[in-house]
Design an enzyme around this catalytic site. Structure first.
Site, PDB file in Angstrom:
ATOM      1  CB  CYS A  24     -29.178 -33.657  -4.897  1.00 48.04           C
ATOM      2  SG  CYS A  24     -29.019 -35.210  -5.813  1.00 48.04           S
ATOM      3  CG  LEU A 216     -25.538 -58.268  -0.680  1.00 45.80           C
ATOM      4  CD1 LEU A 216     -24.039 -58.500  -0.690  1.00 45.80           C
ATOM      5  CD2 LEU A 216     -26.277 -59.543  -1.058  1.00 45.80           C
ATOM      6  CG  ASN A 220     -24.258 -46.988  -2.179  1.00 44.71           C
ATOM      7  OD1 ASN A 220     -24.590 -47.443  -1.097  1.00 44.71           O
ATOM      8  ND2 ASN A 220     -23.652 -45.809  -2.302  1.00 44.71           N
ATOM      9  CB  THR A 221     -29.827 -46.860  -5.927  1.00 45.34           C
ATOM     10  OG1 THR A 221     -30.369 -48.178  -5.892  1.00 45.34           O
ATOM     11  CG2 THR A 221     -28.881 -46.735  -7.102  1.00 45.34           C
ATOM     12  CD  GLN A 716     -29.453 -13.831  -7.416  1.00 50.74           C
ATOM     13  OE1 GLN A 716     -29.999 -14.784  -6.892  1.00 50.74           O
ATOM     14  NE2 GLN A 716     -30.126 -12.969  -8.153  1.00 50.74           N
ATOM     15  CG  PHE A 747     -33.093 -19.248 -10.383  1.00 50.05           C
ATOM     16  CD1 PHE A 747     -32.995 -18.968 -11.739  1.00 50.05           C
ATOM     17  CD2 PHE A 747     -32.559 -20.428  -9.911  1.00 50.05           C
ATOM     18  CE1 PHE A 747     -32.394 -19.863 -12.607  1.00 50.05           C
ATOM     19  CE2 PHE A 747     -31.955 -21.332 -10.778  1.00 50.05           C
ATOM     20  CZ  PHE A 747     -31.872 -21.044 -12.127  1.00 50.05           C
ATOM     21  CG  PHE A 863     -38.956  -9.347  -6.398  1.00 50.03           C
ATOM     22  CD1 PHE A 863     -38.062  -9.965  -5.554  1.00 50.03           C
ATOM     23  CD2 PHE A 863     -39.426  -8.100  -6.062  1.00 50.03           C
ATOM     24  CE1 PHE A 863     -37.630  -9.332  -4.385  1.00 50.03           C
ATOM     25  CE2 PHE A 863     -39.021  -7.457  -4.893  1.00 50.03           C
ATOM     26  CZ  PHE A 863     -38.109  -8.077  -4.062  1.00 50.03           C
ATOM     27  CD  GLU A1208     -37.346 -10.258 -11.971  1.00 45.49           C
ATOM     28  OE1 GLU A1208     -37.378 -10.586 -10.782  1.00 45.49           O
ATOM     29  OE2 GLU A1208     -37.546  -9.089 -12.359  1.00 45.49           O
TER      30      GLU A1208
END
Length: 1276
Positions: A24, A216, A220-221, A716, A747, A863, A1208
């Site tokens: 992410c 500063l 780093n979050t 897929q 998925f 689906f 599913e």
């Protein structure tokens, strides 16, 4: 150093360490977890931390040791016990999150070789998994605790590697020597930025005075996600994370001083120590802070993030959201002080600033913290609060009161007027009434506030105050003998406790007569589990760079409906590293193609029809260059009206795709006439983001001759990708080869959209004659590819006094987005499942796909099935609520032979067995009584329970997709190589295929290998979807192996003493082919929509699920308490894989029905574009008791070895939580004299739950006082 490159995307990949995954870019998923070890000179010890590599600048690692998944164990050398146990416990499905899970657990064991279950829960809180449902991961890791219970017979602890801490990697001695030497200032110069690490605190102060605007950075979050995801560039960064003075912790008599460089994890440990030393009464602030810190972000972020003044000042998206609400700056009276040394991030002072927090040394002082978020852990607060009251000695008279809120303004808000007015008052009901009125007037949340939810946030302000009032009142009772707090109020004071999921599992063992060498029916470990647990498993972006490789980044529309006037790429093309810009005019073949008579454009040419539509693409030397340049492409638009986004708007404009579908049985009007009661209502169900851990992408490699092209793609449906690329390039399919090794989750989201991305990358490769890599960032993936369709079901139902439903008429509307994609098939599946397990004699359904200006919705696990099933369950739920009878049981199919509403014959016997077994195993009847008692004795917390059956069609209703093919090759050494048309994406299709081949060929599974899915080996394959993969692939592999065994049979009879290898060698010498194709021609399925009849499915998978929840009526929070699932999977080929699919699907359903909420702006812009805004289920969301039972003695003559498709169906079972929550809300409403029929849509978020539990607090903001403004979000 370019833009302070992050550890996992630059360093690790560049040196070939691809085990650490990039999920992410914002520290929100844990896939990139690594261990960072540093020598701490103050403590004179080496400390180990799990951190997010995506947020770790390489420059910050000077003097640190980094251990990745490759460093702890390998299948080539020796596994680490963590790797072995997660694999053996079936804790790895797609495997993309597995390295992060392993590294989190490994770090815990380095710090604590004998962890508790709570340690494991906390450690994995920052790691997300979209496949497994978490339970098997916990099962594997809890073997390191004293807890020895494991889930049935799914895996064995026999012969596992013992944990031996003496064998772990040592901290490099050269780093020890270096860290003990005097520090020097370090400077790193890059193309666009400079990084300075000061030598000491004096050096830092000097640098900050000289460069006052330079940020500063320590953890780093905060800056990191902005740099990664928004392209923020800081010309100079000053790093303070290596300065010992800022990490000092000093205990003196009655105070502790904590350096500003100490992480939140260190802070939490300090608070826990202070709590132990002070005792419970004197450490109330510490306890409240610990409670907040435990829910704040994930373990990796807490290990990196630090507390500083900027972060303590609360605003809408702050990581340290709740801390400042308790760090009350004016509390300096206490003899025991808790002090932060704060080095300010932007407004730097030459003097340290101290923040004093009263640890509540006085017995007449009370402090509490509150927070509510979309997910109980690892999520930003919607609203949080810190409250403190001091009473006059031995009385209930308020001497001092402080009330702080976060999330209700651009910064921390103190209710000064309210506090002033309530001082000197008695802590009684009159104070409560006046206090809530004063707060309602003083704390305002404008409708335009970022994030929306203004009514909910205003209600939380009052609810938190009420909770604080009750908490204090309870303690005062024991001190001054005040009137008792009603017992039924007490449960509201206890926050929900997060627990690790455990459960019981049962399945049918193989017969004793089955050969021990026959693996079918046994819980074998996923074929690639060990490779996934060691980081050796290769995904498309792990493939090494090809010489001359380029990168492509998409240029997307920022308007929902507009004419393209002009595209100016000149600024982008002038940037360093940029090779070219491609658009529709660069497509050598067709830019526009037809999909079932509906046009689909690759690049928008004249008009854009949604935000996020691809207009062009930048091709550059590096990912960063391509991304930066894509942002500089200027597009001039002319808006076109109308532009609309919601189902209601589409209905108003009659904007629908063709075809419009209808199914009907019986005479609906006649049924309504005979019915005792008629009910009309509607149910809305929101969409869902796939959030596969691996984003979409591919590598396109042009070949030197004949226009050939090789694609390594995450698809897929490789055959469809091949077809679309061929159409786009104007090249025959036989010159395009698609390779798919594995997917990091699919998925349904990697069926259609990846084909267009592949065609764009192939166009770039064609134009430049160089290899091109495309890897979507998480936000772009969510914007471009969309997800599950939102649905609106409007229904009319007629029922009798005895609960029998005579007639139902349902109109389904889905939001299809701007192009058809697969929406018509999705709607068909919804209609085909509208009866679920119920025999409604007169049933009619209409299905309309709305055409809107949103990105096209696409396939998603289930689906359309979950939407169709949920709406009919909503009908049954409302009928049951009105007549008070077991309506589901009354209306269930029960005859030996039944017909669906589309006239397909089936037997519901196993569905009824699942239902009855679920009732029994869940102890449903007894628990209903227990819930009634609980609700009677608890006013502010309520419980609900729900049980549903399931009938789910397996296979494609478009019959031509029901086919499968495989190629089986036997080599002279006896080894076997299988190629098939399916895609391995975690479901275990390769493992099952190997089990099937092993049974027929009578060779061990270790002698059989599946390399990849390749269009050059198996052409024209159907997509891996519709829960049909194992059926199609399994049958084709079986067919191919049987062909080979028929060829070998004469030699087997002639030479029974031969080993397998001798037999193969002899066959080769006799010039008998050792290669065979296998093919499976599945059943013809189709539906005549005019006649409302047809065999739509191959067969049906049955099941039943029961879930219990508890809600907090004051906040809307809920806890999933227990779930019991009974599933008919026929004769399971691999029970471990099938249980994993059931659990994983169910947990995905938890997200769909409770916490996953896609938000769009009124302009049609997707706002939820990453894990910080969009929350999938984490470990804390899984029921502590999750029991899965596979129905015994169930057969299925239609499929391979009597098994059934299972991928599913379980998603739908998440609706049991939705309806259980609705039951709990109804109980609360009945108690308050309100109707237990109320509008309630899915997902059942905390906001919806709280606002449905109407009370005096929700009614304090009347409708006539609301100002009509543009909403923050819209329901699409």
């Amino acid at each position: 150093m370019k833009k302070q490159k992050k550890l996992c995307v630059l360093f690790l990949c560049s040196v070939g360490l691809t085990g650490t995954k990039y999920g992410c870019g914002g520290g929100g998923c844990g896939a990139c977890t690594v261990m960072v070890s540093r020598y701490n000179p103050i403590q004179d010890t080496v400390l180990h931390w799990s951190v997010n590599a995506c947020l770790q600048p390489i420059c910050s690692l000077h003097g640190a040791a980094v251990v990745t998944i490759e460093g702890i164990g390998s299948t080539k050398t020796k596994l680490h016990p963590v790797q072995e146990r997660i694999a053996k416990a079936h804790g790895s499905q797609c495997g993309f999150c597995t390295p992060g899970m392993v590294m989190s657990m490994y770090t815990l064991l380095r710090n604590n070789p004998q962890p508790t279950m709570e340690d494991i829960r906390e450690t994995l809180g920052g790691n997300l998994c979209r496949c497994t449902g978490y339970r098997p991961i916990i099962d594997g890791f809890k073997t390191f605790c004293d807890v020895r219970t494991i889930s049935g017979e799914l895996f064995s602890m026999d012969e596992v590697l013992p944990l031996d801490p003496t064998q772990d990697l040592i901290f490099p001695p050269e780093l020890l020597i270096m860290r003990k030497q005097k520090a020097e200032q370090l400077c790193f110069q890059g193309e666009k930025a400079r990084w300075i690490s000061p030598a000491d605190l004096k050096d830092l102060i000097k640098l900050k005075a000289e460069y006052s605007n330079a940020p500063l950075l320590v953890g780093n979050t905060t800056i990191g996600p902005k740099m990664n995801l928004k392209g923020t560039v800081h010309p100079l960064v000053i790093y303070g994370g290596s300065i010992p003075e800022l990490q000092a912790v000093k205990w003196r008599n009655n105070s502790v001083t904590v350096g500003a460089g100490c992480s939140l994890s260190v802070l939490k440990d300090i608070l826990l120590r202070g709590t132990e030393e002070l005792g419970p009464e004197k450490s109330r602030v510490y306890q409240a802070l610990v409670q907040t810190l435990q829910c704040l972000a994930g373990k990796q972020i807490r290990n990196m993030a630090v507390s500083n003044k900027n972060k303590l000042l609360l605003y809408y998206k702050t990581i340290q959201d709740s801390i400042n609400t308790l760090a009350l700056k004016d509390l300096k009276r206490a003899p025991h002080k808790f002090t932060f040394i704060l080095q300010l991030q932007y407004e730097f002072s030459l003097h340290s600033e101290k923040l004093n927090v009263n640890p509540c040394a006085f017995q007449w002082e009370f402090v509490s913290a509150f927070r509510q978020s979309q997910r109980r852990e690892f999520a930003f607060s919607i609203v949080n609060a810190g409250m403190r009251v001091v009473f006059r000695h031995n009385s209930n008279v308020v001497e001092n009161l402080d009330i702080f809120y976060g999330g209700v303004g651009p910064t921390l808000v103190k209710a000064r007027h309210t506090c002033k007015e309530l001082m000197g008052r008695k802590w009684d009901e009159k104070l409560l009434v006046e206090g809530t009125q004063l707060l309602e007037e003083e704390i305002s949340v404008p409708p335009t506030a970022p994030g929306g939810r203004e009514e909910y946030r205003k209600t939380l302000v009052l609810s938190f105050f009420f909770k604080f009032y009750m908490q204090v009142l309870l303690e005062l009772q024991q001190k001054v003998g005040m009137n008792d707090l009603p017992l039924e109020y007490l449960s509201a004071l206890k926050p929900f406790k997060n627990e690790v999921p455990q459960g019981n599992h049962s399945f049918q063992l193989v017969p004793e007569t089955q050969s021990s060498s026959d693996p079918v029916g046994r819980p074998n470990v996923h074929q690639a589990a060990l490779q996934q647990a060691t980081g050796e498993a290769v995904y498309y972006d792990d493939i090494p760079s090809v010489k001359g490789e380029l990168f492509v980044s998409m240029v997307t529309s920022t308007r929902a409906h507009a004419k393209i006037i002009f595209i100016d790429a000149s600024v982008a093309l002038a940037m360093s590293g940029v090779i070219t810009f491609i658009s529709a005019k660069d497509v050598p073949g067709q830019n526009r193609r037809l999909w079932f008579n509906n046009p689909e454009e690759l690049f928008a040419e004249e008009e854009v029809i949604c935000v996020g539509q691809i207009i062009g693409a930048i091709v550059a030397e590096t990912r960063e260059q391509a991304k930066r340049a894509a942002e500089q492409v200027a597009i001039t638009y002319q808006d076109i009206q109308p532009a609309f986004f919601t189902i209601e708007e589409a209905i108003e404009h009659q904007s629908f795709f063709d075809p419009k579908r209808k199914l009907e049985r019986g005479n609906v009007e006649e049924g309504f006439e005979k019915a005792d009661h008629i009910l009309e209502d509607e149910l809305y169900m929101g969409g869902q983001e796939h959030f596969y851990m691996e984003t979409q992408g591919l590598i396109a490699i042009p070949k030197a001759e004949a226009g050939e092209m090789e694609l390594y793609v995450a698809s897929q449906h490789a055959a469809y990708t091949q077809e679309v690329v061929g159409i786009t390039l104007g090249i025959d399919s036989n010159k395009i080869t698609c390779h798919v090794k594995r997917l990091g989750g699919g998925f349904g989201g990697k069926v259609m959209k990846i084909a267009s991305l592949s065609a764009i990358a192939a166009t770039a490769a064609y134009k430049t004659d160089r290899a091109v890599r495309c890897v979507l960032e998480r936000g772009d993936d969510m914007l471009i590819t969309s997800g599950r369709s939102p649905f609106l079901g409007k229904y009319k139902v007629g029922y009798m006094n005895d609960g029998t439903i005579l007639a139902a008429d349902i109109t389904y509307y889905s939001n299809g987005g701007c192009t058809l994609d697969e929406s018509s098939f999705i709607m068909e599946k919804a209609l085909l499942h509208m009866d679920n397990g119920y025999k409604i004699p007169n049933l009619r359904g209409h299905g309309l796909v709305c055409k809107t200006n949103l990105p096209s919705y696409t396939a998603f696990r289930g689906f359309g099935g979950p939407q169709g099933l949920t709406i009919i369950e909503g009908v049954l739920h409302e009928v049951a609520a009105r007549c008070g009878l077991p309506v589901r049981d009354i209306n269930m199919y029960k005859d030996e032979k039944c017909y669906t509403h589309h006239k397909q014959l089936f037997s519901p016997r196993d569905m009824v067995r699942c239902w009855n077994e679920c009732l029994e195993k869940s102890d449903y009847t007894h628990r209903c009584l227990s819930i009634e008692q609980f609700n009677a004795h608890n006013h502010w917390k309520k419980r609900g329970i729900s049980i549903v059956p399931l009938k789910f069609g397996i296979g494609f209703s478009k019959g031509f997709y029901n086919q499968g093919a495989a190629l089986v090759n036997i080599y002279k050494d006896g080894s076997v190589l299988i190629s098939h048309g399916g895609t391995e994406m975690g479901q275990g299709i390769n493992t099952k295929a190997i089990q099937i081949a092993s049974r027929i060929l009578k060779v061990p599974m270790s002698s059989i290998h599946i390399k990849e899915t390749c269009t050059g080996n198996v052409p024209n394959a159907a997509p891996s979807a519709a829960s049909f993969g194992t059926d199609a692939v399994g049958m084709s592999v079986k067919n191919g192996c049987e062909k080979l065994m028929r060829r070998l049979e004469p030699l087997i009879k002639k030479h029974p003493q031969y080993t397998w290898q001798q037999l193969v060698s002899k066959t080769y010498c006799q010039k008998i082919s050792l290669s065979a194709t296998g093919f499976f021609m599945g059943p013809h399925t189709s539906v005549d929509w005019e006649k409302s009849e047809g065999n739509a499915y191959y067969y049906f998978t049955f099941g039943a699920c029961c879930s219990e929840v508890e809600i907090d009526c004051l906040t809307g929070d809920h806890k999933n308490i227990r779930t019991d699932i009974v599933m008919d999977v026929g004769r399971s080929i691999n029970p471990a894989l099938d249980v994993g699919q059931v659990e994983g699907g169910f947990v995905q359903g938890i997200g769909l029905y409770t916490i996953e909420e896609l938000q769009f702006s009124p302009e049609g812009v997707l706002l939820t574009r990453g894990p910080s805004q969009y929350k999938i289920p984490a470990l804390c969301d899984v029921p502590p008791q999750l029991n899965v039972h596979l129905l015994r003695n169930a057969d299925n003559p239609h499929a391979i070895y009597s098994s059934k498709g299972i991928g599913e169906p379980p998603v739908f079972f998440g609706c049991t939580l939705f309806f259980a929550i609705k039951e709990a809300i109804a109980a609360a409403r009945r108690e308050r004299g309100l109707s237990d029929s109320f509008p309630f849509s899915s997902p059942a978020t905390a906001e919806k739950i709280r606002m449905a539990c109407e009370d005096c607090f929700t009614r304090m903001n009347p409708l006539d006082r609301k100002v009509k403004t543009k909403p923050w979000t819209i329901n699409v």
